[in-house]
Scaffold this motif. Sequence first.
Motif, short mmCIF file in Angstrom:
data_model
loop_
_atom_site.label_atom_id
_atom_site.label_comp_id
_atom_site.label_asym_id
_atom_site.label_seq_id
_atom_site.Cartn_x
_atom_site.Cartn_y
_atom_site.Cartn_z
N ARG B 365 0.84 -1.20 0.00
CA ARG B 365 0.00 0.00 0.00
C ARG B 365 0.87 1.25 0.00
NH1 ARG B 365 -4.57 -2.68 3.99
NH2 ARG B 365 -5.51 -3.81 2.27
N THR B 380 -3.83 4.07 1.34
CA THR B 380 -4.60 3.31 0.35
C THR B 380 -4.97 1.95 0.92
OG1 THR B 380 -2.69 2.23 -0.70
CG2 THR B 380 -3.26 4.44 -1.47
N GLY B 382 -5.33 -0.98 -1.32
CA GLY B 382 -5.15 -2.03 -2.33
C GLY B 382 -4.23 -3.12 -1.83
N ASP B 385 -0.37 -1.83 -4.58
CA ASP B 385 -0.19 -0.40 -4.85
C ASP B 385 1.30 -0.09 -4.90
OD1 ASP B 385 -2.92 -0.38 -4.72
OD2 ASP B 385 -3.02 0.52 -2.71
N TYR B 399 -0.72 7.13 -7.85
CA TYR B 399 0.01 5.86 -7.69
C TYR B 399 -0.56 4.81 -8.62
CZ TYR B 399 -3.98 4.53 -4.74
OH TYR B 399 -5.24 4.25 -4.28
N THR B 401 -2.02 0.93 -9.21
CA THR B 401 -2.74 -0.07 -8.44
C THR B 401 -3.24 -1.16 -9.40
OG1 THR B 401 -4.49 -0.39 -6.79
CG2 THR B 401 -4.96 1.14 -8.57
N THR B 402 -3.73 -2.24 -8.85
CA THR B 402 -4.29 -3.30 -9.69
C THR B 402 -5.71 -3.56 -9.22
OG1 THR B 402 -2.12 -4.29 -9.98
CG2 THR B 402 -4.00 -5.69 -10.47
N THR B 403 -6.65 -3.43 -10.14
CA THR B 403 -8.06 -3.64 -9.81
C THR B 403 -8.64 -4.64 -10.81
OG1 THR B 403 -8.15 -1.33 -9.16
CG2 THR B 403 -10.24 -2.48 -9.35
N SER B 410 -4.40 5.49 -9.73
CA SER B 410 -5.34 6.02 -8.78
C SER B 410 -4.71 7.26 -8.17
CB SER B 410 -5.61 4.95 -7.71
OG SER B 410 -6.86 5.15 -7.13
N ARG B 421 -9.91 7.11 -9.79
CA ARG B 421 -9.16 6.14 -10.58
C ARG B 421 -9.00 6.62 -12.01
NH1 ARG B 421 -13.02 2.69 -13.28
NH2 ARG B 421 -11.44 1.16 -13.78
N ARG B 430 0.85 2.18 -15.66
CA ARG B 430 1.60 2.09 -14.42
C ARG B 430 2.64 3.22 -14.33
NH1 ARG B 430 3.66 -3.10 -17.40
NH2 ARG B 430 5.58 -2.36 -18.35
#
Lengths: 174, 439
Positions: B365, B380, B382, B385, B399, B401-403, B410, B421, B430
């Motif tokens: 994070r 955060t 996640g 992150d 930053y 992140t992976t969703t 994000s 986001r 990225r």
Amino acid sequence: MKVRMFQWGLMLAAVLLFSGCSTFMKSDSDGSGDGASVSESGDASTSGASRGGSWQGNPLDNPDSPLYTKVIYFDFDISDIRQESIPTLRAHADYLLSNAGASITVEGHCDERGSREYNIGLGERRATAIKRFMEAEGVSSSQINTISYGEERPADPGHGEAAWAMNRRGILVY
Amino acid sequence: MKNFKSKLFNSCFVFLLLLLPVLSAAKPGLVIEITEGAEGALPIAVVPFKWTGSPAQQPQHNVGSIISNDLKRSGLFNPLEANKMLTRPSTGDEVDFRDWRTVAVENIVVGQVQPNGSGGYLVRFQLFDVYRGEQITGFSVPTTARHLRSTAHQIADIIYETLTGVSGAFNTRIAYVTSVNRGEKKNIALQIADADGYGPETIVESSEPIMSPAWSPDGKKLAYVSFENSKPSIFVQEVYTGRRVKVSSFKGINGAPAWSPDGRYLAMTLSKGGNPDIYVMNVNTRKLRQLTSHWGIDTEPAWSPDGKSIVFTSDRPGKPQIYRVAVTGGKAERLTFEGSYNARASYSPDGKNLVMVTRVNGHYRIGTLDLQNMRLNVLTNGSLDESPSFAPNGGMVIYATTTGGRAELSAVSFDGRVRQRLALQSGDVREPVWSPYTK
């Protein structure tokens, strides 16, 4: 991707089997490095080539040779070589020793967790660990290059433990 | 006013006019969405700006909407939706403050866009205090079609600063790396877009990894790592001309470039000495000085705003932690003790905080470290992150992140209350870095 993972699994299993027999390893790595031809050579005079066939090509491409395995895996955030990888690396070291003209680039890779540049450092440490192992086996350092790709080139694009395990790896590129 | 003019006239007009047809066809590449809003945000109304020219020549973008979206994204404002406005005044004379008291907004922004010569516009805006019924500020700004969005962001900056006392960072850009599958290979690109995601442009692309973009302090250059030719090298590229030079291509790692605040030096990670250490390079002379020397992994240098010290990641205690060393060298001091993984720190613009990647119960994070009381605050929630970067006003952190299996960007407000986001329509995005204020 699943298929490829399965293939790697098989290969890894094959290496594990071979690794139990060090004499096999030795006989394999001197001379042609062709393990299959040893058992088949006595049948050469009989009619018809055996179905298994002796390997005529490059030993590095022989699926029956430990040299065929060019990827070894690492534990999370660790650059120590696993016990199970030692026979593979020894086979490659022997190959390089007996083929002074051959050279390799060792690629170090990481899983995606953590920061990218730190992972470049970790990947280099993995590649260097492989290089040092080879050097300890007597291979000339001039035959071994290293490069770290960190987490930039995952073998498996997934985001779970299974994918991460496939991505923490060193690759021997001839 | 003077500020605006100098900015506009500094630009090369002929060049921009040539680019116009291309740019008008450009589509937003990053989709921005506010996912968490702040309570207590200031209620404001930004009325869509009126176009006073012929309908056929109406500009593509509505200045009022751009300003409204900017203010909303900051998290400090809660702009009234246009469909809830009782009237649509475009000048101060047309504003009936009672209408706006009814919908409980404290401030209102009205404005117009007028044709101004060939391809030019004149943008007028006024900011009012609804309860006092008084104008707080107002400007009349000449601009061009090409600069219309930029002008809108500058107006948003003025409104933000007038009402909060803090500089706005809307008229800035972000650089980031995209990765899109192209057949068997990946297409990796370093792109630049406006801070609201609009108008992405690729400045370099490759089938090999591109990493670690870093803006020069004047916002005119980007340093980055490229693995083209199957080895990592550090390049410095001029953002507007595309000209670039390879500044570092030693044996081993050439990574993590970071500009000194005066733009004369690049700190970087090199492993030519056998393992990764921090070096400082004079960008003009290419002269190198080794700053750290340790068997551990030393990487991810970042300069303090006063240029006197450098923070970096080191795993010398066994796991990566943040260290600080004087630029002149000497003993490195460990800064992080909380948690078993802290990496990739960089300073807030005021130098009072660090933002970094921190591991919390196995999740990676974004956290901030207050350098006064050394307290770590996790921003955060996640699991993957990384790559945090402060906006130049310190108000937000962007930053990666992976969703849902996809890599996206994000942004979170410094207090962690507002989140947005920024996703690519397809592929991964990225390593975002927020530009400095462009001068």
